[in-house]
Design a protein around this motif. Structure first.
Motif, PDB file in Angstrom:
ATOM      1  N   ASP B  81      92.758  63.880 -43.061  1.00 17.26           N
ATOM      2  CA  ASP B  81      93.768  64.594 -44.280  1.00 17.26           C
ATOM      3  C   ASP B  81      92.703  65.026 -45.187  1.00 17.26           C
ATOM      4  N   LEU B  82      93.019  66.419 -45.542  1.00 19.70           N
ATOM      5  CA  LEU B  82      91.969  67.162 -46.405  1.00 19.70           C
ATOM      6  C   LEU B  82      91.925  66.485 -47.733  1.00 19.70           C
ATOM      7  N   SER B  83      93.052  66.067 -48.289  1.00 23.53           N
ATOM      8  CA  SER B  83      93.019  65.531 -49.894  1.00 23.53           C
ATOM      9  C   SER B  83      92.334  64.244 -49.781  1.00 23.53           C
ATOM     10  N   ASN B  84      92.777  63.480 -48.876  1.00 22.32           N
ATOM     11  CA  ASN B  84      92.107  62.091 -48.632  1.00 22.32           C
ATOM     12  C   ASN B  84      90.585  62.129 -48.462  1.00 22.32           C
ATOM     13  N   ARG B  86      88.653  64.528 -49.138  1.00 25.52           N
ATOM     14  CA  ARG B  86      87.995  65.103 -50.562  1.00 25.52           C
ATOM     15  C   ARG B  86      87.781  63.870 -51.363  1.00 25.52           C
ATOM     16  N   SER B  87      88.693  62.826 -51.674  1.00 26.16           N
ATOM     17  CA  SER B  87      88.648  61.915 -52.525  1.00 26.16           C
ATOM     18  C   SER B  87      87.536  60.925 -52.000  1.00 26.16           C
ATOM     19  N   GLN B  88      87.545  60.711 -50.791  1.00 26.07           N
ATOM     20  CA  GLN B  88      86.482  59.796 -50.308  1.00 26.07           C
ATOM     21  C   GLN B  88      85.205  60.243 -50.561  1.00 26.07           C
ATOM     22  N   SER B  90      84.042  62.220 -52.563  1.00 24.86           N
ATOM     23  CA  SER B  90      83.756  62.305 -53.916  1.00 24.86           C
ATOM     24  C   SER B  90      83.372  60.895 -54.541  1.00 24.86           C
ATOM     25  N   ALA B 116      86.465  70.422 -47.202  1.00 22.47           N
ATOM     26  CA  ALA B 116      86.544  69.296 -48.550  1.00 22.47           C
ATOM     27  C   ALA B 116      85.409  69.535 -49.536  1.00 22.47           C
ATOM     28  N   GLU B 119      85.966  72.490 -51.499  1.00 26.55           N
ATOM     29  CA  GLU B 119      86.818  72.434 -52.731  1.00 26.55           C
ATOM     30  C   GLU B 119      86.282  71.382 -53.526  1.00 26.55           C
ATOM     31  N   LEU B 120      85.518  70.535 -53.344  1.00 29.14           N
ATOM     32  CA  LEU B 120      84.877  69.807 -54.493  1.00 29.14           C
ATOM     33  C   LEU B 120      83.774  70.451 -55.347  1.00 29.14           C
TER      34      LEU B 120
END
Lengths: 255, 255
Positions: B81-84, B86-88, B90, B116, B119-120
């Motif tokens: 999942d893209l948002s997940n 991304r946060s991992q 980061s 990801a 986006e970051l």
């Protein structure tokens, strides 16, 4: 595919993981004591007098033993006095699987290491071998501890470690691959064995444009030339009395 | 003789000791984060469903990175999942010199890792390479962290680690020998490169009785055959489109 006795490496650990071995039984790491002897040895950080050298063997043998999987401990330098040596051998061997002693095996008038081992009741398995380097090496057992008395010269100590001590450390862990990998290479320059001793010549391997493996023997100003030895990745083996020419094939072991 | 940038080894540590270097300045060990991604990956100890495999990459990459001198940390598997993701990414990159991400670079409809990273705000240096294996590899910088997105297949991940990540880890420590040792060997059987991609074939080296170095390419049931890879000690290099016959010489790198 991962059998008992196989070394776990960066290459095969993924296989263990993929087949769900999150925990595996492994051999116990052997414990190794390292004892340098002789009044010609001074600690690192001290200034050597005439005919003295710094204790480079202990740190070298420690990392070599650790690279084979052992847990190694360096003991204080033992002097050239028999009763002192006896108590230091006894003390350092205590509870250890292996004791490595360097020096004292042929220097000077007395073979002090052997004398001390005998006084302590050790069983001597061999005490002079037809090898160059390594002639004065001693192998014994003191209680439950295997004792290797290696020559004091750094290169001789390194070679005999690889030939004898490495094997014992691997064996005690349950490794089924205790021998160094063997092969055949082409000599880059003439080489000669000792007349009466099988000879291991530290060498560096390269390949030529025909895919031949070339063994470059490392020129050595005697067996204490560990600067040349720093490049060694192999030993050329020559049977006693043998002379081999540049371009001839010779047996080698890979370090 | 021991210059800045040289690796301290069992062979040269005696030289340091002999010349009284009881303390030396060494390169700082790079910190490496390891993040496996994808819903097809399950943790070791869990039962993979259909089309799932256990996470063997993380432990493999950890020991590979440590063998190069890094301090490596494994992070929990990131989902698809893209948002997940991304946060991992980061979170795991925070304070690390290097982040290695496996999977998510070409699987399925989306190139999630790259998305990801973009986006970051990461700077992408390359994102597809003409190499087999390794085509979907990504190299980027996120803040001060170098990010390597490697293919999810274990063998592809291992090969691209050796080709790219190893070099970065060595470089960050100040090593002057960041490249793998090169040589020439003789092929034991026919081998073919991908038509449009330079190809690295994991292989095992032996010598024949003439001192020729023989490269035995490891038969592989696709790029996930890490059981065959377990024996690799080298890569055969074939330029794109090239076919080489048994007995021909080929360029190799030693692992």
């Amino acid at each position: 595919m991962i059998q008992r006795g196989l070394l776990i490496t960066t290459n095969n650990i993924a296989t263990l993981a993929a087949f769900d071995y999150s925990k595996v039984k492994v051999g116990k790491r052997p414990t190794v004591a390292i004892l340098s002897t002789g009044s010609e040895i001074v600690d690192i950080g001290k200034k050597p007098g005439r005919d003295q050298i710094r204790n480079s063997n202990s740190v070298m043998l420690k990392v070599m033993a650790e690279q084979c999987g052992a847990v190694a401990e360096i003991f204080p330098i033992a002097g050239d006095d028999l009763s002192n040596l006896r108590s230091q051998i006894s003390n350092s061997a205590k509870g250890k699987d292996i004791l490595i002693i360097t020096g004292g095996v042929s220097v000077g008038k007395y073979d002090l290491t052997k004398a001390a081992l005998i006084e302590l009741g050790a069983k001597i398995f061999f005490e002079k071998i037809q090898l160059k380097p390594g002639k004065p090496a001693v192998f014994a057992r003191l209680g439950k501890t295997l004792v290797f008395g290696l020559p004091g010269n750094p290169v001789s100590a390194a070679v005999t470690f690889q030939l004898f001590v490495r094997k014992a450390i691997m064996q005690l862990q349950g490794s089924s691959a205790t021998a160094l990998k063997q092969g055949v290479a082409v000599l880059s320059s003439n080489a000669t064995a000792a007349r009466d001793r099988d000879t291991h010549l530290p060498s560096r391997l390269e390949t030529d444009e025909n895919g031949r493996l070339i063994a470059v023997t490392l020129r050595s100003q005697g067996s204490s030339d560990f600067v040349g030895f720093a490049q060694a990745d192999s030993f050329v083996f020559l049977a006693s009395g043998k002379a081999a020419q540049a371009g001839e094939t010779v047996d080698i072991v890979f370090l």
